[in-house]
Motif scaffolding. Structure first.
Motif, short mmCIF file in Angstrom:
data_model
loop_
_atom_site.label_atom_id
_atom_site.label_comp_id
_atom_site.label_asym_id
_atom_site.label_seq_id
_atom_site.Cartn_x
_atom_site.Cartn_y
_atom_site.Cartn_z
N GLY A 288 7.30 6.68 0.50
CA GLY A 288 6.47 5.65 -0.09
C GLY A 288 7.22 4.35 -0.30
O GLY A 288 6.63 3.27 -0.24
N TRP A 289 8.55 4.46 -0.55
CA TRP A 289 9.36 3.26 -0.73
C TRP A 289 10.11 2.87 0.54
O TRP A 289 10.22 1.67 0.87
CB TRP A 289 10.36 3.47 -1.87
CG TRP A 289 9.67 3.56 -3.20
CD1 TRP A 289 9.38 4.69 -3.92
CD2 TRP A 289 9.13 2.47 -3.95
NE1 TRP A 289 8.70 4.38 -5.07
CE2 TRP A 289 8.55 3.03 -5.13
CE3 TRP A 289 9.10 1.09 -3.76
CZ2 TRP A 289 7.92 2.24 -6.09
CZ3 TRP A 289 8.48 0.30 -4.73
CH2 TRP A 289 7.91 0.88 -5.87
N VAL A 290 10.61 3.86 1.29
CA VAL A 290 11.32 3.57 2.53
C VAL A 290 10.40 2.86 3.52
O VAL A 290 10.83 1.97 4.27
CB VAL A 290 11.89 4.87 3.14
CG1 VAL A 290 12.44 4.61 4.54
CG2 VAL A 290 12.98 5.44 2.24
N ALA B 92 0.81 -1.22 0.00
CA ALA B 92 0.00 0.00 0.00
C ALA B 92 0.85 1.27 0.00
O ALA B 92 0.41 2.30 -0.53
CB ALA B 92 -0.93 0.01 1.21
N TYR B 93 2.04 1.24 0.59
CA TYR B 93 2.87 2.44 0.62
C TYR B 93 3.11 2.99 -0.79
O TYR B 93 2.73 4.13 -1.09
CB TYR B 93 4.21 2.15 1.31
CG TYR B 93 4.23 2.41 2.79
CD1 TYR B 93 4.21 3.71 3.29
CD2 TYR B 93 4.28 1.37 3.71
CE1 TYR B 93 4.23 3.96 4.65
CE2 TYR B 93 4.30 1.60 5.08
CZ TYR B 93 4.28 2.90 5.54
OH TYR B 93 4.29 3.15 6.89
N CYS C 88 -10.35 1.30 -4.79
CA CYS C 88 -9.48 0.16 -5.10
C CYS C 88 -9.43 -0.83 -3.94
O CYS C 88 -9.46 -2.05 -4.13
CB CYS C 88 -8.07 0.65 -5.45
SG CYS C 88 -7.95 1.43 -7.05
N ASN C 89 -9.35 -0.31 -2.72
CA ASN C 89 -9.34 -1.20 -1.56
C ASN C 89 -10.64 -1.98 -1.43
O ASN C 89 -10.64 -3.15 -1.06
CB ASN C 89 -9.08 -0.39 -0.29
CG ASN C 89 -7.61 -0.12 -0.07
OD1 ASN C 89 -6.88 -0.94 0.46
ND2 ASN C 89 -7.15 1.05 -0.49
N TRP D 147 1.16 6.26 -5.60
CA TRP D 147 0.98 6.28 -7.06
C TRP D 147 -0.46 6.64 -7.43
O TRP D 147 -0.69 7.46 -8.33
CB TRP D 147 1.35 4.92 -7.64
CG TRP D 147 1.18 4.85 -9.13
CD1 TRP D 147 2.03 5.34 -10.09
CD2 TRP D 147 0.07 4.28 -9.84
NE1 TRP D 147 1.53 5.10 -11.35
CE2 TRP D 147 0.33 4.45 -11.23
CE3 TRP D 147 -1.11 3.62 -9.45
CZ2 TRP D 147 -0.55 3.99 -12.21
CZ3 TRP D 147 -1.98 3.18 -10.42
CH2 TRP D 147 -1.71 3.37 -11.79
N LEU D 148 -1.44 6.05 -6.72
CA LEU D 148 -2.84 6.35 -7.00
C LEU D 148 -3.15 7.82 -6.73
O LEU D 148 -3.90 8.47 -7.48
CB LEU D 148 -3.75 5.46 -6.16
CG LEU D 148 -3.82 3.98 -6.55
CD1 LEU D 148 -4.58 3.18 -5.50
CD2 LEU D 148 -4.47 3.81 -7.92
#
Length: 372
Positions: free
Chosen positions: A206-208, A93-94, A112-113, A99-100
């Motif tokens: 978002g990636w970390v 989800a991060y 989406c969820n 991105w969304l």
């Protein structure tokens, strides 16, 4: 938090397969309705309460269902694998959410969820059953193996509400509350901490954010395997289900302290990941203890335990915000969490005894029922 225990009681007494169908439909619908919350703050609170109301039943229900399906020596692995998807989903989800948000708009995240909940529901209805005997594809050999190795149940007529007053259930829940206080706080405050204190951008976060979340997933699955392995190797139930997992808490506390004291942002992320990995190894013990206390009431006991953790999820982030606002010290909330985790270790190691509990009280007919 309020409905964890009642949800566990329902899971112990009702058809858990059907109960989870209702639960999934409920929280998927309320998730899809969340964008309507922009019409009013009270409406947003009501919709999100609906999400929590249905979601609250899932973890105790998984525990009750696994108690009917999984041999005792494999139970901790099954339970931790069942709930580990919460971490794996959060890791996905991060980046997906960021991105969304960048490509579309915030309501799309909730839509989406909700759709993903529908996908799970289709698979659940197609492949899952309430008990092994009801599954059309199970072999007679496998059915016999499962049923002969399940934790022993004694079906008797008594109220499950008495478990909320049992000493061992309360000690287990106290230890879990103290531990989850810090885990909830980290989950909800870590992105803000990394952006405001460590200098990461929102896109980087978002990636970390995947790193500590994935560490939690690996730790939880490993904890279930470790607890079952120790039990299989002949260690005592208390060591396999409580004391060995609690040692992981003691090992993890220094990493949480270091996470807010080291100068490097990368080292801080690594320390948070190590802490979450070790804390979640302990989860393999916490989720196995209810089965050892009473297989017939595993949903109710899990509900009391996880409900206490959810109350910690309310006060952990709240007190963290208060401490930062009043002192300006971002390290202080995490150091408080480390201290409470140390107390959690003491309670789990020295006081929680995962042995069958006896519940004796008047049932509906006025007689006394005793369950071991």
């Amino acid at each position: 938090a309020l409905l964890q225990f009642p949800g566990g009681v329902l899971a112990d007494r009702w058809n858990t397969h059907r109960l989870l169908i209702v639960v999934c439909i409920g929280f998927s619908v309320f998730t899809a309705l969340t964008p309507m919350g922009q019409l009013g703050f009270g409406l947003m609170l009501a919709i999100r309460f609906g999400v929590g109301m249905f979601e609250s039943i899932t973890f105790p229900a998984y525990a009750a269902l696994n108690a009917r399906w999984i041999p005792r020596q494999e139970y901790s692995r099954a339970q931790t694998l069942s709930i580990s998807g919460a971490y794996l989903g959060q890791a996905v989800a991060y980046p997906l959410t960021t991105w969304l948000l960048a490509m579309f708009s915030w309501p799309v995240v909730f839509y989406c969820n909700a759709v993903l909940g529908g996908v799970w529901l289709i698979a659940w209805m197609a492949f899952a059953t309430h008990t092994p005997a009801e599954h059309p594809q199970i072999s007679q050999e496998e059915l016999q193996y499962i049923e002969s190795n399940l934790a022993r149940r004694q079906e008797q007529n008594f109220s499950p509400w008495a478990v909320a007053k049992e000493r061992q259930v309360l000690l287990l829940s106290l230890s879990y509350l103290l531990l989850i206080y810090g885990l909830w706080m980290i989950v909800l405050w870590l992105p803000t901490y990394m952006v405001k204190v460590r200098g990461f951008t929102l896109q980087q976060m978002g990636w970390v954010g995947i790193i500590p979340t994935f560490a939690s997933f690996v730790g939880l699955v490993s904890g279930g395997a470790l607890s079952d392995l120790l039990l299989h190797r002949g260690y005592s139930v208390r060591f396999a289900r409580a004391q060995a997992p609690s040692l992981c808490i003691a090992l993890g506390v220094p990493f949480l302290v270091s996470a807010v004291l080291v100068s490097s942002g990368g080292a801080s992320v690594a320390c948070f990941a190590a802490y979450l990995f070790l804390m979640n190894i302990a989860g393999g013990g916490y989720w196995a203890v209810p089965l050892e206390l009473n297989p017939q009431l595993v949903g109710a006991i899990s509900g009391v335990m996880n409900g206490s953790g959810n109350f910690a999820g309310i006060f952990g982030p709240m007190t963290a915000g208060f401490l930062v606002a009043t002192t300006g010290n971002w390290a202080l909330p995490f150091l408080v969490a480390a201290g409470l985790a140390a107390v959690s270790f003491v309670v789990f190691f020295f006081f929680v005894v995962p042995e069958p509990i006896q519940i004796s009280q008047s049932n509906l007919g006025g007689s006394t029922a005793s369950v071991t």
